[in-house]
Design an enzyme around this catalytic site. Structure first.
Site, PDB file in Angstrom:
ATOM      1  N   HIS A 180     -12.848   2.819  -0.053  1.00  0.00           N
ATOM      2  CA  HIS A 180     -12.901   1.785   1.006  1.00  0.00           C
ATOM      3  C   HIS A 180     -13.607   0.513   0.509  1.00  0.00           C
ATOM      4  O   HIS A 180     -14.132  -0.260   1.307  1.00  0.00           O
ATOM      5  CB  HIS A 180     -13.675   2.271   2.253  1.00  0.00           C
ATOM      6  CG  HIS A 180     -12.994   3.354   3.026  1.00  0.00           C
ATOM      7  ND1 HIS A 180     -13.695   4.359   3.636  1.00  0.00           N
ATOM      8  CD2 HIS A 180     -11.699   3.568   3.309  1.00  0.00           C
ATOM      9  CE1 HIS A 180     -12.860   5.181   4.254  1.00  0.00           C
ATOM     10  NE2 HIS A 180     -11.630   4.717   4.064  1.00  0.00           N
ATOM     11  N   GLU A 191      -8.430  -5.418   5.165  1.00  0.00           N
ATOM     12  CA  GLU A 191      -8.277  -5.159   3.730  1.00  0.00           C
ATOM     13  C   GLU A 191      -7.094  -5.919   3.149  1.00  0.00           C
ATOM     14  O   GLU A 191      -7.152  -6.427   2.033  1.00  0.00           O
ATOM     15  CB  GLU A 191      -8.119  -3.656   3.497  1.00  0.00           C
ATOM     16  CG  GLU A 191      -9.394  -2.890   3.834  1.00  0.00           C
ATOM     17  CD  GLU A 191      -9.176  -1.424   4.105  1.00  0.00           C
ATOM     18  OE1 GLU A 191      -9.248  -0.656   3.160  1.00  0.00           O
ATOM     19  OE2 GLU A 191      -8.953  -1.036   5.270  1.00  0.00           O
ATOM     20  N   ASN A 237       0.871  -1.180   0.000  1.00  0.00           N
ATOM     21  CA  ASN A 237       0.000   0.000   0.000  1.00  0.00           C
ATOM     22  C   ASN A 237       0.911   1.234   0.000  1.00  0.00           C
ATOM     23  O   ASN A 237       1.462   1.613   1.031  1.00  0.00           O
ATOM     24  CB  ASN A 237      -0.876  -0.048   1.261  1.00  0.00           C
ATOM     25  CG  ASN A 237      -1.844   1.109   1.331  1.00  0.00           C
ATOM     26  OD1 ASN A 237      -1.802   2.030   0.501  1.00  0.00           O
ATOM     27  ND2 ASN A 237      -2.706   1.080   2.330  1.00  0.00           N
ATOM     28  N   ARG A 252     -11.239  15.461   7.536  1.00  0.00           N
ATOM     29  CA  ARG A 252     -12.038  15.870   6.378  1.00  0.00           C
ATOM     30  C   ARG A 252     -13.445  16.270   6.822  1.00  0.00           C
ATOM     31  O   ARG A 252     -14.030  15.638   7.699  1.00  0.00           O
ATOM     32  CB  ARG A 252     -12.169  14.739   5.359  1.00  0.00           C
ATOM     33  CG  ARG A 252     -10.857  14.333   4.736  1.00  0.00           C
ATOM     34  CD  ARG A 252     -11.105  13.354   3.569  1.00  0.00           C
ATOM     35  NE  ARG A 252      -9.886  12.655   3.235  1.00  0.00           N
ATOM     36  CZ  ARG A 252      -9.732  11.338   3.284  1.00  0.00           C
ATOM     37  NH1 ARG A 252     -10.746  10.558   3.632  1.00  0.00           N
ATOM     38  NH2 ARG A 252      -8.579  10.790   2.975  1.00  0.00           N
ATOM     39  N   HIS A 255     -17.695   1.974   7.605  1.00  0.00           N
ATOM     40  CA  HIS A 255     -16.237   1.906   7.808  1.00  0.00           C
ATOM     41  C   HIS A 255     -15.821   3.223   8.462  1.00  0.00           C
ATOM     42  O   HIS A 255     -15.813   4.276   7.815  1.00  0.00           O
ATOM     43  CB  HIS A 255     -15.522   1.705   6.469  1.00  0.00           C
ATOM     44  CG  HIS A 255     -14.034   1.733   6.577  1.00  0.00           C
ATOM     45  ND1 HIS A 255     -13.240   0.599   6.504  1.00  0.00           N
ATOM     46  CD2 HIS A 255     -13.179   2.765   6.790  1.00  0.00           C
ATOM     47  CE1 HIS A 255     -11.972   0.943   6.657  1.00  0.00           C
ATOM     48  NE2 HIS A 255     -11.903   2.260   6.831  1.00  0.00           N
ATOM     49  N   ARG A 266      -2.610  -2.212  -3.414  1.00  0.00           N
ATOM     50  CA  ARG A 266      -3.820  -1.430  -3.162  1.00  0.00           C
ATOM     51  C   ARG A 266      -3.765  -0.195  -4.062  1.00  0.00           C
ATOM     52  O   ARG A 266      -2.813   0.586  -3.992  1.00  0.00           O
ATOM     53  CB  ARG A 266      -3.886  -0.999  -1.707  1.00  0.00           C
ATOM     54  CG  ARG A 266      -5.111  -0.163  -1.454  1.00  0.00           C
ATOM     55  CD  ARG A 266      -5.057   0.542  -0.140  1.00  0.00           C
ATOM     56  NE  ARG A 266      -6.245   1.344  -0.010  1.00  0.00           N
ATOM     57  CZ  ARG A 266      -6.358   2.398   0.759  1.00  0.00           C
ATOM     58  NH1 ARG A 266      -5.354   2.770   1.497  1.00  0.00           N
ATOM     59  NH2 ARG A 266      -7.463   3.065   0.820  1.00  0.00           N
TER      60      ARG A 266
HETATM   61  P1  ADP Z   1      -7.049   4.430   9.350  1.00  0.00           P
HETATM   62  O1  ADP Z   1      -8.135   5.002   8.521  1.00  0.00           O
HETATM   63  O2  ADP Z   1      -5.877   5.352   9.509  1.00  0.00           O
HETATM   64  O3  ADP Z   1      -6.672   2.999   8.985  1.00  0.00           O
HETATM   65  P2  ADP Z   1      -8.150   3.260  11.765  1.00  0.00           P
HETATM   66  O4  ADP Z   1      -9.120   2.341  11.137  1.00  0.00           O
HETATM   67  O5  ADP Z   1      -6.976   2.687  12.475  1.00  0.00           O
HETATM   68  O6  ADP Z   1      -7.677   4.414  10.790  1.00  0.00           O
HETATM   69  O7  ADP Z   1      -8.985   4.178  12.818  1.00  0.00           O
HETATM   70  C1  ADP Z   1      -8.389   5.218  13.514  1.00  0.00           C
HETATM   71  C2  ADP Z   1      -9.437   5.820  14.454  1.00  0.00           C
HETATM   72  O8  ADP Z   1      -9.906   4.800  15.354  1.00  0.00           O
HETATM   73  C3  ADP Z   1      -8.887   6.943  15.317  1.00  0.00           C
HETATM   74  O9  ADP Z   1      -9.827   8.023  15.349  1.00  0.00           O
HETATM   75  C4  ADP Z   1      -8.818   6.289  16.694  1.00  0.00           C
HETATM   76  O10 ADP Z   1      -8.977   7.199  17.740  1.00  0.00           O
HETATM   77  C5  ADP Z   1     -10.002   5.364  16.637  1.00  0.00           C
HETATM   78  N1  ADP Z   1      -9.922   4.385  17.722  1.00  0.00           N
HETATM   79  C6  ADP Z   1      -9.036   3.387  17.884  1.00  0.00           C
HETATM   80  N2  ADP Z   1      -9.245   2.764  19.075  1.00  0.00           N
HETATM   81  C7  ADP Z   1     -10.271   3.417  19.689  1.00  0.00           C
HETATM   82  C8  ADP Z   1     -10.959   3.269  20.930  1.00  0.00           C
HETATM   83  N3  ADP Z   1     -10.628   2.318  21.789  1.00  0.00           N
HETATM   84  N4  ADP Z   1     -11.973   4.119  21.202  1.00  0.00           N
HETATM   85  C9  ADP Z   1     -12.330   5.075  20.331  1.00  0.00           C
HETATM   86  N5  ADP Z   1     -11.725   5.265  19.136  1.00  0.00           N
HETATM   87  C10 ADP Z   1     -10.717   4.449  18.823  1.00  0.00           C
END
Ligand code: ADP
Length: 397
Positions: free
Chosen positions: A179, A382, A7, A240, A207, A90
């Site tokens: 996504h 993914e 990626n 965003r 998502h 990706r």
């Molecule tokens: P990306 O799009 O970068 O792959 P992720 O799917 O890892 O992102 O999601 C990141 C988001 O998930 C962040 O806003 C993070 O704060 C949130 N997140 C992760 N763990 C928790 C949690 N325990 N409680 C609330 N939000 C969480």
């Protein structure tokens, strides 16, 4: 067969090495700050993480660093690079050219280059990653998996914007959605969790990561999704804005004397949870601050959840009958607060959460017994789906 999943972003490379078809994760790594004076590489093998900083001039150097980390040192998952039989890339924007995963050849690369105007930030990095992988691993089959492909089943009334049709005909301006790999992965996972064929299910998949999107899935096919021509449209995201009045762009540009590029940056990088809270794009941080009484943090989360609730309502109307709402990605999988607030008051749609289940990590079906629409929490993966697609295509003669 060993499959490398790549990626490539503009200044980063994320990768995973998987043994297929078992989908056993052999190694994963991250290279960041490519082109900056001090780059960063980390790799995890067998639960042990190793990291170092060094200048990484370009993506070619980055990939070679990653590959040498895979072949050297104790517990290295590869004896020789030739063991990598296929690379799954990706790719962010496939435009209207790609409705599924493809083996990458020159014609595919040409089509990707032609789609660069649709994704000027993402596609050049993806193309670069493919070219570097072709040079570095010439014997491996290169496969492209597109974020947009799963949503190519949307009907025209869902993907057309109400602007002069010539913009669609000549410049392919329309909703594409992103996504797609994640929405496709959790669609299959939901069918498995519910023990029903995917063709019989109507789903709303949410998502919710740093980027966030919702999709309406009828019988396994995406019929609408919240992201549009670009990933800016739809839900509130980390940085965003999501949906807004398009006239606001001209208003801000005039009122603040900003260039279009500056407004573009403002809406993509300085808005969303970060812009609203004035503090952080991180949902977890905002939840902690809101809990401690910070009103800006709480309001940012409320706007996030309210926008999501509106999409669940809209896609219930689009689908007619909803069998399950799926929550996935960082926020979807980990935030009971967001799930509870997005679903609150939706009893009219048959949606009702079981509070205790929603608050218990690891429970898949968090809906109340009397709910007629199930609400599921399903981890997305993914990379695994990219590896599965790549394996399937690389096996064909
Ligand atoms: P990306 O799009 O970068 O792959 P992720 O799917 O890892 O992102 O999601 C990141 C988001 O998930 C962040 O806003 C993070 O704060 C949130 N997140 C992760 N763990 C928790 C949690 N325990 N409680 C609330 N939000 C969480």
């Amino acid at each position: 067969m060993k499959v490398l999943v790549l990626n490539c972003g503009s200044s980063s490379i994320k990768y995973q090495l998987l043994e297929m078809p078992a989908a056993e994760l052999l190694a994963k790594g991250l290279i960041e700050r490519i082109g900056e004076p001090e780059g960063y590489i980390s790799q995890t093998v067998g639960g042990i993480k190793q990291q170092k900083t060094l200048p990484i001039a370009d993506h070619g150097v980055g990939l070679r660093e990653a590959l040498s980390a895979l072949t050297q040192g104790e517990g290295a998952p590869l004896a020789d690079l030739d063991e990598i039989e296929a690379v799954g890339h990706r790719v962010v924007h496939g435009g209207e050219d790609f409705t599924g995963t493809v083996v990458i050849d020159e014609a595919v690369l040409d089509a990707l280059r032609a789609n660069v105007p649709l994704a000027p930030l993402h596609n050049p990095a993806n193309i670069l990653g493919i070219e570097v992988a072709q040079r570095t691993l010439p014997c491996a089959t290169q496969v492209g998996v597109f974020d947009t492909a799963f949503h190519q089943t949307m009907p025209p009334h869902a993907y057309l914007y109400a602007i002069p049709k010539a913009l669609y005909r000549e410049d392919r301006v329309r909703r594409y959605g992103f996504h797609g790999t994640s929405h496709r992965f959790v669609t299959a996972a939901a069918a498995e969790a519910l023990g029903r064929p995917v063709e019989a299910l109507n789903l709303i998949t949410c998502h919710l990561g740093n980027g966030a999107s919702v999709a309406a899935i009828a019988g396994g096919r995406s019929i609408d999704t919240s992201m549009g021509l670009t990933p800016l449209e739809g839900l509130v995201m980390g940085t965003r804005s999501g949906d807004l009045d398009p006239a606001l762009i001209f208003h801000i540009a005039r009122a603040k004397g900003l260039s279009l590029d500056a407004v573009d940056k403002l809406l993509n990088k300085q808005s969303g949870l970060l812009g609203l809270s004035g503090q952080s794009n991180d949902c977890r941080v905002l939840e902690e601050r809101a809990e401690a009484g910070d009103e800006d943090a709480l309001l940012a989360l409320e706007v996030f959840a309210y926008r999501l609730k509106k999409y669940i309502g809209a896609y219930s109307a689009a689908l007619g009958r909803v069998d399950a709402v799926i929550f996935t990605a960082g926020i979807g999988e980990n935030s009971p607060w967001v799930r509870a607030h997005a679903c609150a008051g939706l009893e009219i749609l048959g949606i009702k959460l079981d509070e205790a289940k929603n608050n218990t990590r690891g429970v898949v079906d968090i809906s109340a017994a009397e709910a007629t629409t199930r609400v599921l929490v399903l981890p997305t993966n993914e990379e695994r789906l990219i590896a599965e697609d790549t394996y399937a295509l690389a096996q064909k003669p």
